[in-house]
Design an enzyme around this catalytic site. Structure first.
Site, PDB file in Angstrom:
ATOM      1  N   ARG A  76      37.221  19.668  66.533  1.00  0.00           N
ATOM      2  CA  ARG A  76      38.114  19.602  67.709  1.00  0.00           C
ATOM      3  C   ARG A  76      37.886  18.304  68.494  1.00  0.00           C
ATOM      4  NH1 ARG A  76      38.378  24.377  71.616  1.00  0.00           N
ATOM      5  NH2 ARG A  76      40.382  23.427  72.089  1.00  0.00           N
ATOM      6  N   ASP A 125      39.921  18.651  76.342  1.00  0.00           N
ATOM      7  CA  ASP A 125      40.124  17.234  75.979  1.00  0.00           C
ATOM      8  C   ASP A 125      40.131  16.414  77.277  1.00  0.00           C
ATOM      9  OD1 ASP A 125      42.899  16.934  77.125  1.00  0.00           O
ATOM     10  OD2 ASP A 125      43.339  18.493  75.665  1.00  0.00           O
ATOM     11  N   HIS A 136      36.766  24.598  81.924  1.00  0.00           N
ATOM     12  CA  HIS A 136      36.133  25.122  80.705  1.00  0.00           C
ATOM     13  C   HIS A 136      35.302  24.085  79.956  1.00  0.00           C
ATOM     14  CE1 HIS A 136      39.475  28.425  80.747  1.00  0.00           C
ATOM     15  NE2 HIS A 136      38.493  28.682  81.570  1.00  0.00           N
ATOM     16  N   GLY A 155      51.928  24.622  80.981  1.00  0.00           N
ATOM     17  CA  GLY A 155      51.412  24.875  79.641  1.00  0.00           C
ATOM     18  C   GLY A 155      50.202  25.791  79.570  1.00  0.00           C
ATOM     19  N   THR A 156      50.213  26.833  80.384  1.00  0.00           N
ATOM     20  CA  THR A 156      49.142  27.830  80.232  1.00  0.00           C
ATOM     21  C   THR A 156      49.746  29.226  80.214  1.00  0.00           C
ATOM     22  OG1 THR A 156      47.217  28.884  81.267  1.00  0.00           O
ATOM     23  CG2 THR A 156      48.626  27.617  82.734  1.00  0.00           C
ATOM     24  N   SER A 157      49.206  30.078  79.353  1.00  0.00           N
ATOM     25  CA  SER A 157      49.716  31.450  79.240  1.00  0.00           C
ATOM     26  C   SER A 157      49.241  32.315  80.406  1.00  0.00           C
ATOM     27  CB  SER A 157      49.242  32.056  77.920  1.00  0.00           C
ATOM     28  OG  SER A 157      47.822  32.071  77.884  1.00  0.00           O
TER      29      SER A 157
HETATM   30  N1  APR Z   1      54.759  22.334  76.684  1.00  0.00           N
HETATM   31  C1  APR Z   1      54.415  23.241  77.632  1.00  0.00           C
HETATM   32  N2  APR Z   1      53.886  24.440  77.342  1.00  0.00           N
HETATM   33  C2  APR Z   1      53.686  24.737  76.050  1.00  0.00           C
HETATM   34  C3  APR Z   1      53.993  23.851  75.004  1.00  0.00           C
HETATM   35  C4  APR Z   1      54.564  22.590  75.364  1.00  0.00           C
HETATM   36  N3  APR Z   1      54.902  21.687  74.431  1.00  0.00           N
HETATM   37  N4  APR Z   1      53.669  24.435  73.816  1.00  0.00           N
HETATM   38  C5  APR Z   1      53.150  25.637  74.120  1.00  0.00           C
HETATM   39  N5  APR Z   1      53.169  25.828  75.468  1.00  0.00           N
HETATM   40  C6  APR Z   1      52.693  26.963  76.255  1.00  0.00           C
HETATM   41  C7  APR Z   1      52.761  28.300  75.574  1.00  0.00           C
HETATM   42  O1  APR Z   1      54.052  28.893  75.758  1.00  0.00           O
HETATM   43  C8  APR Z   1      51.666  29.069  76.328  1.00  0.00           C
HETATM   44  O2  APR Z   1      52.175  29.658  77.516  1.00  0.00           O
HETATM   45  O3  APR Z   1      51.324  26.722  76.513  1.00  0.00           O
HETATM   46  C9  APR Z   1      50.677  27.966  76.712  1.00  0.00           C
HETATM   47  C10 APR Z   1      49.408  27.945  75.882  1.00  0.00           C
HETATM   48  O4  APR Z   1      48.702  29.106  76.125  1.00  0.00           O
HETATM   49  P1  APR Z   1      47.215  29.314  75.559  1.00  0.00           P
HETATM   50  O5  APR Z   1      47.173  28.940  74.132  1.00  0.00           O
HETATM   51  O6  APR Z   1      46.821  30.678  75.958  1.00  0.00           O
HETATM   52  O7  APR Z   1      46.373  28.206  76.342  1.00  0.00           O
HETATM   53  P2  APR Z   1      45.675  28.307  77.759  1.00  0.00           P
HETATM   54  O8  APR Z   1      46.467  29.107  78.713  1.00  0.00           O
HETATM   55  O9  APR Z   1      45.312  26.913  78.121  1.00  0.00           O
HETATM   56  O10 APR Z   1      44.349  29.094  77.379  1.00  0.00           O
HETATM   57  C11 APR Z   1      43.389  29.314  78.353  1.00  0.00           C
HETATM   58  O11 APR Z   1      41.882  30.208  76.705  1.00  0.00           O
HETATM   59  O12 APR Z   1      41.868  29.477  74.574  1.00  0.00           O
HETATM   60  C12 APR Z   1      41.065  29.665  75.672  1.00  0.00           C
HETATM   61  O13 APR Z   1      39.331  28.546  76.819  1.00  0.00           O
HETATM   62  C13 APR Z   1      40.540  28.342  76.147  1.00  0.00           C
HETATM   63  O14 APR Z   1      41.109  27.033  78.096  1.00  0.00           O
HETATM   64  C14 APR Z   1      41.620  27.931  77.139  1.00  0.00           C
HETATM   65  C15 APR Z   1      42.014  29.266  77.770  1.00  0.00           C
END
Ligand code: APR
Length: 227
Positions: A56, A89, A104, A170-172
Site C-alpha cells: 500500500r 496516504d 488513522h 468520499g467517506t462511507s
Molecule cells: N469520489 C468520491 N467518493 C467516492 C469515489 C470518488 N471517485 N469513489 C468511491 N467513493 C466513495 C464511496 O461511495 C464510499 O462512500 O468513497 C467512500 C469510500 O468508503 P470506504 O471505503 O468505507 O472508505 P472510508 O470511509 O474512508 O473508510 C473509513 O475504514 O477502511 C477503513 O481505516 C480505513 O480510514 C478507513 C476507514
C-alpha cells in the site's frame, strides 16, 4: 475569515487510483480486514501485515494528488481551511493543503510496536522483520488499526466544532469514531457531502448531496464558494 472543515475518506484518493476498502467487496488485496488491520492480525502474522502495508505504501507513493486535493489548496486563498482525513496516504500534503490532521495514521511513518510515540518517517521504504525502533522493538506501520484508540479524535472534534461550513468527501461514514465527527458542528451550518453514493446513515435536511466523484464535484463546489 470563515472556517471550512473537510472530512475526507478513501473516495478522494480513489480518483488518484488508490482503491477504497468498501468498494472492493470488503477485501483489501484479497485479505480480510482483521488479518491485516488489527493488533490480533499483527500478533498472528507480522510478515503478512508488513507485506500488505509495504504494498500500500508503494502504491500511495506512486499516486498523484488529483483535482479534488488541488481544489482544497485553492480554497485556502479565501477561507481558513482544515482537513481531517481518514486516509493514510499523504496526497493532501503533496497537493499543498496546509492544515491536515490524520485520524488513522500515515503510511510513510513507522513506529515502535511498544511505544506509539516513537515515530519515524520512512518515505516510500518498506518495513521488514528485524527493523527496530530506537527502543529496540520491532517497527510497525504507524496506522491506527481496528480496535485501537484514535489519538487525534478529540483534537478533530474541536476543529469540527469551529467550522462555519462542513464538507464530507468520499467517506462511507461507516467507521467510528471518525463518522461521529459530523455531529460536533455548531447548529445550522451549511454541510455538503461529495460522494457518488449517499452514506447508509440518514442525513438531516441541512445536508446538500453532491452526487459526483470527488475530482469533479469538489472543484465545482470550491469554484462556487470562491466566486
Ligand atoms: N469520489 C468520491 N467518493 C467516492 C469515489 C470518488 N471517485 N469513489 C468511491 N467513493 C466513495 C464511496 O461511495 C464510499 O462512500 O468513497 C467512500 C469510500 O468508503 P470506504 O471505503 O468505507 O472508505 P472510508 O470511509 O474512508 O473508510 C473509513 O475504514 O477502511 C477503513 O481505516 C480505513 O480510514 C478507513 C476507514
Amino acid at each position: 475569515m470563515q472556517h471550512i472543515v473537510l472530512l475526507t475518506g478513501a473516495g478522494i484518493s480513489a480518483d488518484s487510483g488508490l482503491k477504497t476498502f468498501r468498494d472492493a467487496g470488503g477485501l483489501w488485496e484479497g485479505h480480510r480486514i482483521d488479518e491485516v488491520a488489527s493488533i490480533d492480525g499483527w500478533n498472528q502474522d507480522k510478515q503478512k501485515v508488513l507485506n500488505f502495508y509495504n504494498r500500500r505504501r508503494e502504491q500511495a507513493s506512486k499516486a498523484k494528488p488529483n483535482e479534488a486535493h488541488h481544489s482544497i489548496t485553492k480554497l485556502e486563498k479565501k477561507y481558513r481551511v482544515s482537513v481531517i482525513t481518514q486516509n493514510v496516504d499523504d496526497l493532501h500534503e503533496r497537493a499543498g493543503n496546509s492544515t491536515v490532521l490524520h485520524l488513522h495514521g500515515l503510511l510513510r511513518e513507522a513506529r515502535s510496536e511498544v511505544d506509539e510515540t516513537l515515530i519515524t518517517d520512512i518515505g516510500a521504504n518498506a518495513i521488514n522483520i528485524g527493523d527496530f525502533s530506537e527502543d529496540g522493538s520491532q517497527l510497525r506501520p504507524n496506522i491506527v488499526w481496528f480496535g485501537e484508540p484514535v489519538p487525534n479524535i478529540e483534537k478533530a472534534s474541536y476543529i469540527v466544532a469551529e467550522a462555519d461550513i462542513l464538507m464530507v468527501v468520499g467517506t462511507s461514514l461507516a467507521v467510528y469514531p471518525a463518522a461521529s465527527l459530523i455531529h460536533y458542528t455548531k447548529k445550522s451550518i451549511p454541510k455538503y457531502i461529495v460522494d457518488p453514493k449517499l452514506p447508509e446513515i440518514s442525513l438531516s435536511d441541512e445536508w446538500t448531496h453532491i452526487q459526483n466523484k470527488a475530482k469533479a464535484g469538489l472543484p465545482e463546489l470550491v469554484n462556487q464558494l470562491i466566486k
